[in-house]
Scaffold this motif. Structure first.
Motif, PDB file in Angstrom:
ATOM      1  N   VAL A   5       0.860  -1.173   0.000  1.00  0.00           N
ATOM      2  CA  VAL A   5       0.000   0.000   0.000  1.00  0.00           C
ATOM      3  C   VAL A   5       0.902   1.231   0.000  1.00  0.00           C
ATOM      4  O   VAL A   5       1.873   1.306   0.746  1.00  0.00           O
ATOM      5  CB  VAL A   5      -1.001   0.029   1.174  1.00  0.00           C
ATOM      6  CG1 VAL A   5      -0.324   0.087   2.516  1.00  0.00           C
ATOM      7  CG2 VAL A   5      -1.999   1.167   1.018  1.00  0.00           C
ATOM      8  N   VAL A   6       0.587   2.155  -0.898  1.00  0.00           N
ATOM      9  CA  VAL A   6       1.313   3.419  -1.010  1.00  0.00           C
ATOM     10  C   VAL A   6       0.360   4.507  -0.522  1.00  0.00           C
ATOM     11  O   VAL A   6      -0.768   4.611  -1.009  1.00  0.00           O
ATOM     12  CB  VAL A   6       1.729   3.700  -2.467  1.00  0.00           C
ATOM     13  CG1 VAL A   6       2.372   5.056  -2.587  1.00  0.00           C
ATOM     14  CG2 VAL A   6       2.650   2.603  -2.983  1.00  0.00           C
ATOM     15  N   SER A  15       0.156   9.787  -4.425  1.00  0.00           N
ATOM     16  CA  SER A  15       0.217   8.346  -4.153  1.00  0.00           C
ATOM     17  C   SER A  15       0.129   7.538  -5.446  1.00  0.00           C
ATOM     18  O   SER A  15       0.759   6.486  -5.573  1.00  0.00           O
ATOM     19  CB  SER A  15      -0.870   7.910  -3.165  1.00  0.00           C
ATOM     20  OG  SER A  15      -2.159   8.099  -3.701  1.00  0.00           O
ATOM     21  N   GLN A  16      -0.621   8.020  -6.422  1.00  0.00           N
ATOM     22  CA  GLN A  16      -0.700   7.336  -7.723  1.00  0.00           C
ATOM     23  C   GLN A  16       0.656   7.377  -8.429  1.00  0.00           C
ATOM     24  O   GLN A  16       1.091   6.379  -8.995  1.00  0.00           O
ATOM     25  CB  GLN A  16      -1.778   7.978  -8.608  1.00  0.00           C
ATOM     26  CG  GLN A  16      -1.847   7.412 -10.014  1.00  0.00           C
ATOM     27  CD  GLN A  16      -2.249   5.949 -10.080  1.00  0.00           C
ATOM     28  OE1 GLN A  16      -2.936   5.433  -9.208  1.00  0.00           O
ATOM     29  NE2 GLN A  16      -1.806   5.258 -11.109  1.00  0.00           N
ATOM     30  N   LYS A  19       2.982   5.045  -6.655  1.00  0.00           N
ATOM     31  CA  LYS A  19       2.581   3.680  -7.016  1.00  0.00           C
ATOM     32  C   LYS A  19       3.211   3.265  -8.345  1.00  0.00           C
ATOM     33  O   LYS A  19       3.732   2.156  -8.480  1.00  0.00           O
ATOM     34  CB  LYS A  19       1.059   3.576  -7.101  1.00  0.00           C
ATOM     35  CG  LYS A  19       0.565   2.226  -7.571  1.00  0.00           C
ATOM     36  CD  LYS A  19      -0.941   2.215  -7.752  1.00  0.00           C
ATOM     37  CE  LYS A  19      -1.384   0.916  -8.408  1.00  0.00           C
ATOM     38  NZ  LYS A  19      -2.831   0.872  -8.632  1.00  0.00           N
ATOM     39  N   ALA A  23       5.875   0.288  -8.775  1.00  0.00           N
ATOM     40  CA  ALA A  23       5.599  -0.812  -9.704  1.00  0.00           C
ATOM     41  C   ALA A  23       6.761  -1.025 -10.668  1.00  0.00           C
ATOM     42  O   ALA A  23       7.165  -2.162 -10.940  1.00  0.00           O
ATOM     43  CB  ALA A  23       4.308  -0.535 -10.476  1.00  0.00           C
ATOM     44  N   ILE A  35      -0.352  -3.672  -5.818  1.00  0.00           N
ATOM     45  CA  ILE A  35      -0.077  -2.363  -5.226  1.00  0.00           C
ATOM     46  C   ILE A  35      -1.352  -1.530  -5.207  1.00  0.00           C
ATOM     47  O   ILE A  35      -2.021  -1.368  -6.225  1.00  0.00           O
ATOM     48  CB  ILE A  35       1.019  -1.613  -6.015  1.00  0.00           C
ATOM     49  CG1 ILE A  35       2.261  -2.494  -6.178  1.00  0.00           C
ATOM     50  CG2 ILE A  35       1.376  -0.306  -5.324  1.00  0.00           C
ATOM     51  CD1 ILE A  35       3.286  -1.938  -7.159  1.00  0.00           C
ATOM     52  N   HIS A  36      -1.655  -0.997  -4.041  1.00  0.00           N
ATOM     53  CA  HIS A  36      -2.831  -0.142  -3.851  1.00  0.00           C
ATOM     54  C   HIS A  36      -2.350   1.236  -3.400  1.00  0.00           C
ATOM     55  O   HIS A  36      -1.370   1.331  -2.665  1.00  0.00           O
ATOM     56  CB  HIS A  36      -3.732  -0.766  -2.781  1.00  0.00           C
ATOM     57  CG  HIS A  36      -4.946   0.034  -2.454  1.00  0.00           C
ATOM     58  ND1 HIS A  36      -5.992   0.188  -3.333  1.00  0.00           N
ATOM     59  CD2 HIS A  36      -5.291   0.720  -1.337  1.00  0.00           C
ATOM     60  CE1 HIS A  36      -6.923   0.944  -2.770  1.00  0.00           C
ATOM     61  NE2 HIS A  36      -6.523   1.283  -1.554  1.00  0.00           N
ATOM     62  N   HIS A  37      -3.012   2.296  -3.826  1.00  0.00           N
ATOM     63  CA  HIS A  37      -2.658   3.634  -3.334  1.00  0.00           C
ATOM     64  C   HIS A  37      -3.873   4.254  -2.667  1.00  0.00           C
ATOM     65  O   HIS A  37      -5.017   4.027  -3.078  1.00  0.00           O
ATOM     66  CB  HIS A  37      -2.099   4.523  -4.448  1.00  0.00           C
ATOM     67  CG  HIS A  37      -3.126   5.003  -5.417  1.00  0.00           C
ATOM     68  ND1 HIS A  37      -3.725   6.228  -5.299  1.00  0.00           N
ATOM     69  CD2 HIS A  37      -3.666   4.417  -6.509  1.00  0.00           C
ATOM     70  CE1 HIS A  37      -4.583   6.391  -6.299  1.00  0.00           C
ATOM     71  NE2 HIS A  37      -4.573   5.298  -7.041  1.00  0.00           N
ATOM     72  N   TYR A  50      -1.487  -5.735   4.477  1.00  0.00           N
ATOM     73  CA  TYR A  50      -0.409  -5.609   3.501  1.00  0.00           C
ATOM     74  C   TYR A  50       0.914  -6.119   4.069  1.00  0.00           C
ATOM     75  O   TYR A  50       1.096  -6.178   5.283  1.00  0.00           O
ATOM     76  CB  TYR A  50      -0.254  -4.139   3.068  1.00  0.00           C
ATOM     77  CG  TYR A  50      -1.459  -3.612   2.328  1.00  0.00           C
ATOM     78  CD1 TYR A  50      -1.561  -3.774   0.953  1.00  0.00           C
ATOM     79  CD2 TYR A  50      -2.501  -2.990   3.001  1.00  0.00           C
ATOM     80  CE1 TYR A  50      -2.676  -3.318   0.264  1.00  0.00           C
ATOM     81  CE2 TYR A  50      -3.621  -2.531   2.322  1.00  0.00           C
ATOM     82  CZ  TYR A  50      -3.701  -2.696   0.951  1.00  0.00           C
ATOM     83  OH  TYR A  50      -4.807  -2.250   0.267  1.00  0.00           O
TER      84      TYR A  50
END
Length: 98
Positions: A5-6, A15-16, A19, A23, A35-37, A50
């Protein structure tokens, strides 16, 4: 596959972008990851789901409890610096979390 998680303050643009950098680095390291933001609040409440939490240095204290429980928390000084991201992921032995 590891779960990452970011988090950033609002959970939107930065955060995107982090991410996407994470990645790219994980692909280079040949580590499969989901990966989640999101924002700091959501990340804090879901961090135990996570393997890794990545956040700006100034939010590190938000994750002290989950870090004590064994979740890897990686603080970033320069959020978009792929070299810093890679160095910290390698130092955290991210490849061994597979």
């Amino acid at each position: 596959m590891i779960k990452v998680v970011v988090a950033c303050g609002s959970g939107m643009g930065s955060s995107q972008m982090i991410k996407m950098k994470v990645a790219k680095v994980l692909k280079k390291l040949e580590v499969a990851a989901d990966i989640h933001h999101t924002n700091i609040g959501e990340a804090k409440s879901t961090a135990s789901s996570y393997n890794v939490v990545i956040c700006p240095e100034n939010f590190m204290s938000s994750f002290e409890t989950v870090q004590k429980s064994g979740i890897c928390v990686i603080p970033l000084k320069n959020l978009l610096d792929e070299k810093e991201i890679e160095a910290k992921l390698v130092a955290a032995n991210i490849a061994d979390m597979k």
